[in-house]
Design an enzyme around this catalytic site. Structure first.
Site, mmCIF file in Angstrom:
data_model
loop_
_atom_site.group_PDB
_atom_site.id
_atom_site.type_symbol
_atom_site.label_atom_id
_atom_site.label_comp_id
_atom_site.label_asym_id
_atom_site.label_seq_id
_atom_site.Cartn_x
_atom_site.Cartn_y
_atom_site.Cartn_z
ATOM 1 C CE LYS A 22 -4.223 -1.965 1.848
ATOM 2 N NZ LYS A 22 -5.154 -2.105 2.970
ATOM 3 C CE LYS A 63 -9.071 -11.662 -2.437
ATOM 4 N NZ LYS A 63 -10.047 -11.443 -1.400
ATOM 5 C CE LYS A 95 -15.025 -5.807 0.817
ATOM 6 N NZ LYS A 95 -14.017 -5.825 1.739
HETATM 7 P P1 ADP Z 1 -11.726 -7.951 -0.547
HETATM 8 O O1 ADP Z 1 -10.617 -8.686 -1.260
HETATM 9 O O2 ADP Z 1 -12.969 -7.965 -1.348
HETATM 10 O O3 ADP Z 1 -11.319 -6.573 -0.120
HETATM 11 P P2 ADP Z 1 -11.491 -8.546 2.233
HETATM 12 O O4 ADP Z 1 -10.004 -8.623 2.160
HETATM 13 O O5 ADP Z 1 -12.096 -7.338 2.871
HETATM 14 O O6 ADP Z 1 -12.076 -8.748 0.761
HETATM 15 O O7 ADP Z 1 -12.020 -9.861 2.938
HETATM 16 C C1 ADP Z 1 -13.098 -9.927 3.821
HETATM 17 C C2 ADP Z 1 -13.365 -11.399 4.065
HETATM 18 O O8 ADP Z 1 -13.889 -12.010 2.881
HETATM 19 C C3 ADP Z 1 -12.113 -12.202 4.428
HETATM 20 O O9 ADP Z 1 -12.462 -13.169 5.405
HETATM 21 C C4 ADP Z 1 -11.725 -12.870 3.127
HETATM 22 O O10 ADP Z 1 -11.043 -14.083 3.337
HETATM 23 C C5 ADP Z 1 -13.084 -13.112 2.479
HETATM 24 N N1 ADP Z 1 -12.974 -13.071 1.018
HETATM 25 C C6 ADP Z 1 -12.647 -11.996 0.289
HETATM 26 N N2 ADP Z 1 -12.674 -12.274 -1.020
HETATM 27 C C7 ADP Z 1 -13.020 -13.578 -1.135
HETATM 28 C C8 ADP Z 1 -13.217 -14.462 -2.237
HETATM 29 N N3 ADP Z 1 -13.097 -14.048 -3.489
HETATM 30 N N4 ADP Z 1 -13.581 -15.734 -1.983
HETATM 31 C C9 ADP Z 1 -13.728 -16.172 -0.717
HETATM 32 N N5 ADP Z 1 -13.561 -15.383 0.364
HETATM 33 C C10 ADP Z 1 -13.208 -14.098 0.173
#
Ligand code: ADP
Ligand code: NA
Length: 331
Positions: A114, A197, A200
């Protein structure tokens, strides 16, 4: 007998969770709340590191809490609260800052990523101190288990090191937490780019199924999901990542095994049928989810009362832990 503690949280940085958050995190939380004394926190202080607009942060904090509840977290059995409502988080974070090496914090890969992107001028100290605040979040609750994604593994390791270091230096105070990393099969990929994956922060948001979008938007995204041209439904994540992802989503939502599904969609030209069924399954969870969120947001009194009770319950646990730590360091 009291249950072991669990702590988990999400940053209120967006208005809607995506299906990956729902299947990868929330479904797990809901399952775990039976076995654990679970604390689910909306970590708004972490979100401040990206300097959101105040009205937006306030709105997203509420929407995130509403989504925890809509996903099945039961505020009668679990503690649902907002991090900034419990001042002990920031108070303990300061103590943990003071036992963390500068180099140790500087080595955190998320900080390096970051801060590398933003440059020194665009990087605030909160971003640097983020892992120590996260350690405080966890250690305040004598947490045994922390369900985290793979990307948080290094931060959890730091929390474990800080607990052990504090205990060695000042006497036994903190429980050393364990990570609960969900299995690789729980990972939901982008529909637009199935080798990345669903996230967000993905560049291509067209691949994200947002829990609070209108059902027709998600139906359209599923129907235009990127697949391949060989027209045979097989589970092969390397050669056929798009189809493998659709099969995983189907299996997670329907409860059917991947093998059963591969059999069901065998034969030529069945991608359309698979997509139609996946779209229906997505809408079937997403529609009541969205409806419940809308209801909670329409009745701010109920949501506020749940969050106020959650903060009271969180402080009942956090305050004695902080008092022990204050005493131990000589405050
Ligand atoms: P993002 O990558 O969308 O910002 P976060 O890092 O905020 O997601 O993750 C929030 C929760 O959601 C965590 O427990 C993470 O392991 C889960 N998570 C995020 N993206 C996925 C995904 N594509 N598949 C499964 N679990 C996910
Ligand atoms: Na419980």
């Amino acid at each position: 007998m009291s249950q072991p503690r669990l702590f988990s949280g999400m940053q209120p940085t967006h208005d809607s969770l995506h299906l990956g958050n729902y299947l990868g995190a929330q479904v797990n939380w809901v399952r775990m709340q039976d076995e654990f004394d679970a604390f689910f926190c909306v970590v708004d202080q972490h979100a401040l590191t990206v300097a959101p607009d105040p009205a937006e942060l306030r709105r997203r904090t509420r929407v995130t809490a509403a989504q925890y509840l809509a996903g099945g977290v039961d505020p009668e059995r679990s503690t649902v609260f907002v991090q900034s409502h419990v001042p002990e988080h920031a108070q303990l974070a300061w103590i943990l800052d003071c036992i963390t090496g500068f180099g140790e914090a500087a080595r955190m890969t998320q900080f390096k990523d970051k801060s590398g992107k933003r440059g020194q001028e665009g990087t605030n100290v909160g971003l640097f101190a983020y892992p120590m605040l996260m350690a405080a979040d966890i250690l305040l609750y004598d947490t045994a288990a922390v369900p985290v994604g793979d990307d948080q593994r290094q931060h959890l390791e730091l929390a474990r090191n800080l607990a052990q270091r504090f205990n060695a230096r000042y006497g036994d105070t903190f429980v050393v937490p364990e990570a609960h990393i969900p299995s690789e099969t729980a990972r939901i990929m982008s529909l637009a780019e199935p080798t990345a994956k669903m996230s967000k922060s993905a560049d291509n948001q067209a691949g994200n199924l947002m829990m609070l979008d209108e059902p027709k938007v998600n139906t359209k995204k599923v129907k235009s999901a990127v697949t391949d041209t060989d027209n045979a439904v097989r589970f092969d994540p390397d050669a056929k990542p798009g189809i493998a992802n659709l099969l995983r989503i189907h299996a997670a939502l329907s409860g059917d095994s991947i093998d059963t599904l591969v059999e069901r969609y065998a034969g030529e030209n069945r991608y359309g049928a698979l997509k139609t069924d996946v779209a229906e399954l997505v809408v079937a969870v997403q529609q009541p989810f969205k409806q419940r969120v809308d209801e909670l947001l329409a009745d701010p009194g109920e949501l506020d009362a749940i969050l106020a009770r959650g903060a009271d319950r969180a402080r009942e646990v956090a305050a004695p832990t902080l008092a022990k730590a204050y005493d131990a360091v000589g405050f």
